[in-house]
Design an enzyme around this catalytic site. Sequence first.
Site, PDB file in Angstrom:
ATOM      1  N   ARG A   1      -3.944  11.257   1.331  1.00  0.00           N
ATOM      2  CA  ARG A   1      -3.601   9.846   1.194  1.00  0.00           C
ATOM      3  C   ARG A   1      -4.145   9.011   2.357  1.00  0.00           C
ATOM      4  NH1 ARG A   1       0.875   8.838  -2.559  1.00  0.00           N
ATOM      5  NH2 ARG A   1       0.227  10.105  -4.301  1.00  0.00           N
TER       6      ARG A   1
ATOM      7  N   ARG B   1      -1.256   2.771   1.844  1.00  0.00           N
ATOM      8  CA  ARG B   1      -0.496   1.580   2.237  1.00  0.00           C
ATOM      9  C   ARG B   1      -0.183   1.466   3.718  1.00  0.00           C
ATOM     10  NH1 ARG B   1       3.720   2.844  -2.343  1.00  0.00           N
ATOM     11  NH2 ARG B   1       2.838   4.850  -1.773  1.00  0.00           N
TER      12      ARG B   1
ATOM     13  N   ARG C   1      -6.013  -3.954  -2.020  1.00  0.00           N
ATOM     14  CA  ARG C   1      -5.158  -3.733  -3.186  1.00  0.00           C
ATOM     15  C   ARG C   1      -4.644  -5.073  -3.715  1.00  0.00           C
ATOM     16  NH1 ARG C   1      -0.196  -3.075  -4.768  1.00  0.00           N
ATOM     17  NH2 ARG C   1       0.674  -1.275  -5.814  1.00  0.00           N
TER      18      ARG C   1
ATOM     19  N   ASP D   1      -6.320   8.671  -9.009  1.00  0.00           N
ATOM     20  CA  ASP D   1      -4.980   9.262  -9.088  1.00  0.00           C
ATOM     21  C   ASP D   1      -4.991  10.404 -10.090  1.00  0.00           C
ATOM     22  OD1 ASP D   1      -2.102   8.531  -8.026  1.00  0.00           O
ATOM     23  OD2 ASP D   1      -1.877   9.275 -10.069  1.00  0.00           O
TER      24      ASP D   1
ATOM     25  N   TYR E   1       4.623  15.237 -15.302  1.00  0.00           N
ATOM     26  CA  TYR E   1       4.664  13.776 -15.469  1.00  0.00           C
ATOM     27  C   TYR E   1       4.516  13.381 -16.948  1.00  0.00           C
ATOM     28  CZ  TYR E   1       4.370  13.277 -10.412  1.00  0.00           C
ATOM     29  OH  TYR E   1       4.641  13.333  -9.072  1.00  0.00           O
TER      30      TYR E   1
HETATM   31  O1  CP3 Z   1      -5.478  11.020  -0.897  1.00  0.00           O
HETATM   32  C1  CP3 Z   1      -6.124   9.962  -1.114  1.00  0.00           C
HETATM   33  O2  CP3 Z   1      -6.281   9.073  -0.245  1.00  0.00           O
HETATM   34  C2  CP3 Z   1      -6.850   9.825  -2.435  1.00  0.00           C
HETATM   35  C3  CP3 Z   1      -6.182   9.147  -3.493  1.00  0.00           C
HETATM   36  C4  CP3 Z   1      -4.954   9.789  -4.138  1.00  0.00           C
HETATM   37  C5  CP3 Z   1      -3.875   9.002  -4.622  1.00  0.00           C
HETATM   38  N1  CP3 Z   1      -3.022   9.818  -5.304  1.00  0.00           N
HETATM   39  C6  CP3 Z   1      -3.752   7.549  -4.445  1.00  0.00           C
HETATM   40  C7  CP3 Z   1      -2.429   6.909  -4.629  1.00  0.00           C
HETATM   41  C8  CP3 Z   1      -4.679  11.113  -4.483  1.00  0.00           C
HETATM   42  C9  CP3 Z   1      -5.455  12.377  -4.136  1.00  0.00           C
HETATM   43  C10 CP3 Z   1      -3.462  11.117  -5.229  1.00  0.00           C
HETATM   44  C11 CP3 Z   1      -2.871  12.332  -5.807  1.00  0.00           C
HETATM   45  C12 CP3 Z   1      -1.568  12.247  -6.486  1.00  0.00           C
HETATM   46  N2  CP3 Z   1      -1.084  11.229  -7.251  1.00  0.00           N
HETATM   47  C13 CP3 Z   1      -0.632  13.299  -6.524  1.00  0.00           C
HETATM   48  C14 CP3 Z   1      -0.824  14.667  -5.915  1.00  0.00           C
HETATM   49  C15 CP3 Z   1      -0.642  14.681  -4.431  1.00  0.00           C
HETATM   50  C16 CP3 Z   1       0.747  14.482  -3.965  1.00  0.00           C
HETATM   51  O3  CP3 Z   1       0.998  13.436  -3.325  1.00  0.00           O
HETATM   52  O4  CP3 Z   1       1.603  15.356  -4.193  1.00  0.00           O
HETATM   53  C17 CP3 Z   1       0.471  12.859  -7.269  1.00  0.00           C
HETATM   54  C18 CP3 Z   1       1.732  13.649  -7.561  1.00  0.00           C
HETATM   55  C19 CP3 Z   1       0.167  11.551  -7.745  1.00  0.00           C
HETATM   56  C20 CP3 Z   1       0.983  10.691  -8.646  1.00  0.00           C
HETATM   57  C21 CP3 Z   1       1.400   9.446  -7.990  1.00  0.00           C
HETATM   58  N3  CP3 Z   1       0.551   8.419  -7.650  1.00  0.00           N
HETATM   59  C22 CP3 Z   1       2.705   9.081  -7.597  1.00  0.00           C
HETATM   60  C23 CP3 Z   1       3.948   9.943  -7.776  1.00  0.00           C
HETATM   61  C24 CP3 Z   1       2.618   7.814  -7.019  1.00  0.00           C
HETATM   62  C25 CP3 Z   1       3.770   6.948  -6.568  1.00  0.00           C
HETATM   63  C26 CP3 Z   1       4.310   7.394  -5.268  1.00  0.00           C
HETATM   64  C27 CP3 Z   1       3.724   6.558  -4.164  1.00  0.00           C
HETATM   65  O5  CP3 Z   1       3.287   7.136  -3.155  1.00  0.00           O
HETATM   66  O6  CP3 Z   1       3.760   5.327  -4.341  1.00  0.00           O
HETATM   67  C28 CP3 Z   1       1.262   7.427  -7.008  1.00  0.00           C
HETATM   68  C29 CP3 Z   1       0.695   6.172  -6.472  1.00  0.00           C
HETATM   69  C30 CP3 Z   1      -0.462   6.284  -5.521  1.00  0.00           C
HETATM   70  N4  CP3 Z   1      -1.532   7.139  -5.636  1.00  0.00           N
HETATM   71  C31 CP3 Z   1      -0.676   5.456  -4.384  1.00  0.00           C
HETATM   72  C32 CP3 Z   1      -1.908   5.843  -3.824  1.00  0.00           C
HETATM   73  C33 CP3 Z   1      -2.614   5.234  -2.646  1.00  0.00           C
HETATM   74  C34 CP3 Z   1       0.208   4.304  -3.937  1.00  0.00           C
HETATM   75  C35 CP3 Z   1      -0.060   3.194  -4.877  1.00  0.00           C
HETATM   76  C36 CP3 Z   1       0.017   1.817  -4.273  1.00  0.00           C
HETATM   77  O7  CP3 Z   1      -0.924   1.343  -3.601  1.00  0.00           O
HETATM   78  O8  CP3 Z   1       1.053   1.168  -4.529  1.00  0.00           O
END
Ligand code: CP3
Length: 345
Positions: A25, A29, A38, A75, A152
């Site tokens: 990540r 944010r 964003r 994602d 999911y």
């Molecule tokens: O790592 C990186 O920088 C690359 C991008 C990336 C994102 N999600 C961006 C993201 C990667 C590799 C993921 C993987 C992901 N997404 C996983 C597996 C890794 C882990 O964290 O266990 C999972 C389970 C998801 C599903 C997901 N996406 C959830 C549950 C959420 C909401 C939780 C949260 O952190 O807000 C997201 C949103 C998400 N994916 C964000 C980002 C940057 C936040 C979104 C925003 O900007 O509001």
Amino acid sequence: MAQTKTILRALAGETLPTPPIWMMRQAGRYLPEYRATRAQAGDFLSLCYNPDLAAEVTLQPIRRYGFDAAILFADILLLPQALGADLWFVTGEGPRLSTITGEDDFAALKGVDAIHDTLSPIYETVKILSRELPTETTLIGFAGAPWTVATYMIAGRGTPDQGPAHALREGNEALFARLIDLITAGTIEYLDAQIQAGAEVVKIFDSWAGSLKGEAFETYAVEPARKITAALKKRHPHIPIIGFPREAGDGYIGFHAKTGVDCVALDNSITPEWGAKHVQPDGCVQGNLASSHMVTGGQALIDEVRHVREAFSNGPHIFNLGHGITPDADPENVALMIETLRENA
Ligand code: CP3
């Protein structure tokens, strides 16, 4: 040509004096520049599907910190969307999807061939990045592992114990297995397309692997990772693959050999000493500084970076967090982590 990118050298099994580093990540944010881009994109999914802006946020942490790898900004839930699930994000809560509770919901999904219609902007992001990244920076593509994606798709949201997915697995295993097979086949084509567009490494995120035990872990965490790895290795023998069966515990032991992945990412439920003893002898490992240090910082952060580096210093290692950095992290602590890791380098 001898490989000069440090991440690729570690993935090939080389023990480097200073391990290469990137961070789960890393585009996110906690960075003001991410929040600004964003806001420009509108919502999170619009950002994922806008190749110029998705490439921009991928590059932001590379410019700011000089990480050794960039991870594609996308994602794991885009694949279910490409398979026909509805997907949206509720601010402050997380993802929502249409649910899969029975045969009809499964039958309404699209075939694997359809995914590229939705996912082509992601491949465009990869192409932009492979042009724009510094020559020493490795580009990592990724997808979710079938079990994690299925949790999911079945529940329609994140769940603390993956209860609905376990209930379907136990109540209608034939349907559950067909869903896993569909996601597995889709993941192979999705990662293949990312590699064709320029991804140099791919990572498979099994964030909820820890809730599969015994036989179920073998069938639904190990076996899909093995199938995806075998299919990709056949098409792209030189592309390294990172597996991340998060919180697998003893399931980490032998994961390289059972699945064929080149590297196993470790979370913080295990100590670095345990990982060095039980997992690293089989190949490269990645991890596993607790992401809470990115919030708290200070001497404890410095000590723990040195500890993780030292514990894994006798084998191939990519330094990373045990899970993603959180939005409340201080960007200064990320800089301190990298500076400490590279001290005396
Ligand atoms: O790592 C990186 O920088 C690359 C991008 C990336 C994102 N999600 C961006 C993201 C990667 C590799 C993921 C993987 C992901 N997404 C996983 C597996 C890794 C882990 O964290 O266990 C999972 C389970 C998801 C599903 C997901 N996406 C959830 C549950 C959420 C909401 C939780 C949260 O952190 O807000 C997201 C949103 C998400 N994916 C964000 C980002 C940057 C936040 C979104 C925003 O900007 O509001």
